[in-house]
Motif scaffolding. Structure first.
Motif, PDB file in Angstrom:
ATOM      1  N   LEU A 118       3.352  10.949   5.955  1.00  0.00           N
ATOM      2  CA  LEU A 118       4.059   9.665   5.935  1.00  0.00           C
ATOM      3  C   LEU A 118       3.647   9.031   7.176  1.00  0.00           C
ATOM      4  CD1 LEU A 118       7.618  11.040   5.174  1.00  0.00           C
ATOM      5  CD2 LEU A 118       6.166   9.671   3.661  1.00  0.00           C
ATOM      6  N   GLN A 119       3.849   7.739   6.849  1.00  0.00           N
ATOM      7  CA  GLN A 119       3.426   6.626   7.834  1.00  0.00           C
ATOM      8  C   GLN A 119       4.020   7.121   9.408  1.00  0.00           C
ATOM      9  OE1 GLN A 119       3.829   2.595   6.475  1.00  0.00           O
ATOM     10  NE2 GLN A 119       2.711   1.715   7.980  1.00  0.00           N
ATOM     11  N   ASP A 120       4.837   7.751   9.450  1.00  0.00           N
ATOM     12  CA  ASP A 120       5.364   8.057  11.120  1.00  0.00           C
ATOM     13  C   ASP A 120       5.381   9.522  11.253  1.00  0.00           C
ATOM     14  OD1 ASP A 120       7.454   8.686   9.147  1.00  0.00           O
ATOM     15  OD2 ASP A 120       8.978   7.348  10.302  1.00  0.00           O
ATOM     16  N   LYS A 157       0.739  -1.286   0.013  1.00  0.00           N
ATOM     17  CA  LYS A 157       0.038   0.121  -0.050  1.00  0.00           C
ATOM     18  C   LYS A 157       0.903   1.319  -0.091  1.00  0.00           C
ATOM     19  CE  LYS A 157      -1.880  -1.304   3.759  1.00  0.00           C
ATOM     20  NZ  LYS A 157      -1.003  -2.543   3.986  1.00  0.00           N
ATOM     21  N   THR A 158       1.814   1.129   0.938  1.00  0.00           N
ATOM     22  CA  THR A 158       2.958   2.421   0.914  1.00  0.00           C
ATOM     23  C   THR A 158       3.517   2.400  -0.321  1.00  0.00           C
ATOM     24  OG1 THR A 158       3.164   2.120   3.152  1.00  0.00           O
ATOM     25  CG2 THR A 158       4.676   3.476   2.123  1.00  0.00           C
ATOM     26  N   THR A 159       3.754   1.461  -0.890  1.00  0.00           N
ATOM     27  CA  THR A 159       4.575   1.448  -2.142  1.00  0.00           C
ATOM     28  C   THR A 159       3.464   1.990  -3.227  1.00  0.00           C
ATOM     29  OG1 THR A 159       5.303  -0.702  -1.723  1.00  0.00           O
ATOM     30  CG2 THR A 159       5.650  -0.292  -4.003  1.00  0.00           C
ATOM     31  N   TYR A 187      -2.426   9.990   2.385  1.00  0.00           N
ATOM     32  CA  TYR A 187      -2.065   9.738   3.635  1.00  0.00           C
ATOM     33  C   TYR A 187      -1.891   8.386   3.959  1.00  0.00           C
ATOM     34  CZ  TYR A 187      -5.460  13.774   4.103  1.00  0.00           C
ATOM     35  OH  TYR A 187      -6.252  14.929   3.966  1.00  0.00           O
ATOM     36  N   ASP A 188      -0.608   8.090   4.798  1.00  0.00           N
ATOM     37  CA  ASP A 188      -0.521   6.918   4.951  1.00  0.00           C
ATOM     38  C   ASP A 188      -0.759   6.519   6.452  1.00  0.00           C
ATOM     39  OD1 ASP A 188       0.625   4.268   4.953  1.00  0.00           O
ATOM     40  OD2 ASP A 188       2.587   4.842   4.251  1.00  0.00           O
ATOM     41  N   GLU A 189      -1.641   5.719   6.839  1.00  0.00           N
ATOM     42  CA  GLU A 189      -2.309   5.272   8.093  1.00  0.00           C
ATOM     43  C   GLU A 189      -2.291   6.523   8.863  1.00  0.00           C
ATOM     44  OE1 GLU A 189      -0.256   2.001   9.576  1.00  0.00           O
ATOM     45  OE2 GLU A 189      -0.287   0.838   7.490  1.00  0.00           O
ATOM     46  N   PRO A 190      -3.138   7.573   8.782  1.00  0.00           N
ATOM     47  CA  PRO A 190      -3.254   8.394   9.670  1.00  0.00           C
ATOM     48  C   PRO A 190      -3.844   8.528  10.909  1.00  0.00           C
ATOM     49  CG  PRO A 190      -4.686   8.673   7.860  1.00  0.00           C
ATOM     50  CD  PRO A 190      -3.995   7.689   7.479  1.00  0.00           C
TER      51      PRO A 190
HETATM   52 MG   LIG Z   1       2.862   0.903   4.953  1.00  0.00          MG
END
Ligand SMILES: [Mg+2]
Ligand SMILES: Nc1ncnc2c1ncn2[C@@H]1O[C@H](COP(=O)(O)OP(=O)(O)OP(=O)(O)O)[C@@H](O)[C@H]1O
Lengths: 269, 256
Positions: free
Chosen positions: A93-95, A49-51, A170-173
């Protein structure tokens, strides 16, 4: 719920193939994301997914297939064109990835300072309004290491939307936020999206929040799109892999390698 | 077959790395803009990596000056030439010891911190976040640190030299009761501003470029993990130190 309106495609992905070494992460993914909609990517951890987000933002180049954003071919852009293109996208980003040596205020102000010539008082107003929009008014002078994980995520959110981008990724907001913060972020995502006419893509593991937020959802499994549709439709889908994912079943066509047998999916928390 | 291939790649890797590094230098230089924000960033970094190295450079300079005088007096006394001590000390300082020792200290003090800082930014995705905001990290992160190193090292070298001379005065005149008139007149007659002092400063400019290029490049290409940043930091010190000495020899043999 689906846009009956102009119905133009903002992001068009065709037969996307992406490999890392011998491993094929994505194998022939196609999608049409409508202008003005919020779309979710869901799927087991490590599925890519992030990819996909990185491919859309041009950080990675596909091995085959094309990605078109507002009519521009991302996959064929030069560095300079990409640089220009990225002014119109906001990425969370995820973090979070806050700049650790700048205060919260300066973090949010960075994109503005870089890309606009706003006078200082206006810039200050703008930053403060974004900060209070994420429910964190009054913490502008703190350093990122003085924030909790959830606060940092919300600051990163404010930073991502401060330039009013055309497209938000949004990556896992919502992962790791308390229920109130989750609702705040969710409302905010919907409001920014509709007020500015954005197109948003959200990677999330939270089926429940996803259903409340998005217009359309893609479920990715085994390098392909296993199912797609508006959330209500997916919720009542009987298609085996969609059913398995939406209901968090261990048995089903989606293989699950990265966890010892016996433990729960962990996708629905 | 596979073995010889891996040997070849081991041999060619440093060449490829040097090429990458030069390319990186070129990208940094081509992103120079001469605007206010860039100037501010360079000044800030000059303070952070230059001014903050000042204390250690000054302390080391002072003691190097003292020990040099001690050894020089010991050696020269045997020939009854101990009045030449200031000339010997200052010439070796200006030409070799000042630039080389300052550069070595600078690599350990500032080079490592730059590598670790940039490496950590990479490991915590801050570099990626910048790229995504259409901010060029080479321009706003790498370039100011590189230029700051280039500016700082010659100045620090001059400071090191000054404190070493002070150390020499304290030891030779203060402790060994040498005549201060002789001390200064030998310097006045035997030390040449361009040949000795500027020659050394010129070297330190090259060292400054070398150390800060290595530091920035290794930070920027560090593996985004704790161990990766650690390795990069070590590599910065090792490679900088070796190259300082190699370049010193090359420059000395070509230009004097
Ligand atoms: Mg990810
Ligand atoms: N830099 C990399 N080098 C090699 N492989 C990678 C790299 N980044 C990701 N991968 C691999 O690509 C695959 C997809 O990763 P990705 O980060 O897109 O997963 P994801 O769906 O976002 O997972 P999660 O939900 O856990 O964030 C994973 O199997 C991962 O091992």
């Amino acid at each position: 719920m689906e846009q009956a309106k102009p119905n133009t495609t903002a992001i068009r992905v065709r037969n996307l193939v992406f490999r890392r070494g011998r491993k094929t992460i994505l194998d022939g993914v196609s999608m049409d994301i409508q202008q003005g909609s919020i779309v979710a990517f869901m799927g087991p951890s490590g599925v890519g997914k992030t990819t996909i987000l990185r491919l859309i933002s041009g950080q990675l180049k596909p091995d085959a297939g094309t990605i078109e954003v507002n009519g521009q071919m991302i996959s064929a852009m030069s560095d300079r064109e990409l640089h220009h293109f990225r002014r119109n996208i906001g990425v969370l980003l995820q973090d979070g990835a806050l700049f650790t040596d700048l205060t919260v205020f300066e973090n949010i102000a960075t994109p503005l300072r870089e890309h606009t010539d706003l006078p200082e008082p206006l810039l200050r107003r703008l930053v403060m309004s974004k900060l209070s929009a994420v429910g964190l008014g009054g913490i502008e002078d703190r350093m990122p290491h003085e924030l909790s994980g959830g606060m940092a995520r919300r600051v990163a959110f404010a930073r991502a939307i401060v330039l009013d981008p055309r497209i938000m990724l949004y990556d896992e907001p919502m992962t790791g936020l308390d229920p109130i913060a989750v609702s705040t972020i969710r409302t905010l995502m919907r409001e920014t999206n509709d007020a500015l006419g954005l197109t948003s893509i959200v990677v999330t593991h939270n089926v429940d929040q996803m259903s409340k937020l998005v217009d359309y959802c893609y479920i990715i499994a085994s390098a392909k799109i296993a199912g797609e549709g508006p959330p209500e439709e997916l919720n009542s889908s009987t298609e085996p892999s969609v059913y398995q994912f939406m209901n968090g079943k261990m048995e089903g066509p989606i293989p699950f390698h990265y966890q010892t047998p016996g433990t729960q999916w962990g996708l629905l928390d | 077959m596979a073995v010889s291939e891996s040997y070849i790649s081991k041999l060619t890797a440093p060449v490829a790395q040097s090429g990458q590094c030069l390319l990186f230098l070129f990208r940094m230089i081509s992103s120079i803009r001469f605007n206010a924000s860039q100037l501010r960033a360079v000044l800030q970094q000059t303070y952070l990596i230059g001014a903050r190295s000042l204390v250690i450079i000054m302390i080391c300079g002072f003691f190097v000056g003292m020990v040099l005088s001690l050894q020089a007096i010991n050696a020269l006394e045997q020939f009854g030439a101990s009045d030449q001590v200031s000339l010997l000390v200052v010439k070796s300082l200006f030409r070799e010891l000042g630039p080389v020792l300052t550069a070595l200290l600078f690599a350990g003090r500032a080079g490592t911190s730059v590598t670790a800082e940039i490496g950590l930014m990479k490991a915590t995705n801050q570099i990626e976040a910048m790229e995504l905001m259409a901010i060029d990290p080479i321009q706003v992160i790498a370039l100011p640190r590189f230029l700051a190193g280039l500016i700082s090292l010659p100045l620090l070298t001059a400071m090191f030299n000054a404190l070493a001379i002070l150390g020499s005065i304290v030891f030779a005149i203060g402790v060994m009761d040498m005549d201060s008139g002789i001390f200064w007149s030998k310097l006045q007659n035997g030390i040449y501003f361009y040949k000795d002092f500027i020659g050394g400063i010129w070297k330190s400019l090259v060292f400054g470029g070398l150390v800060s290029l290595i530091a920035v490049y290794f930070g920027y290409t560090a593996k985004p993990t704790g161990a990766g940043v650690g390795t990069a930091t070590t590599n910065t010190v090792v490679l900088s130190s070796v190259l300082i000495l190699v370049f010193d020899f090359i420059m000395t043999s070509f230009f004097t």
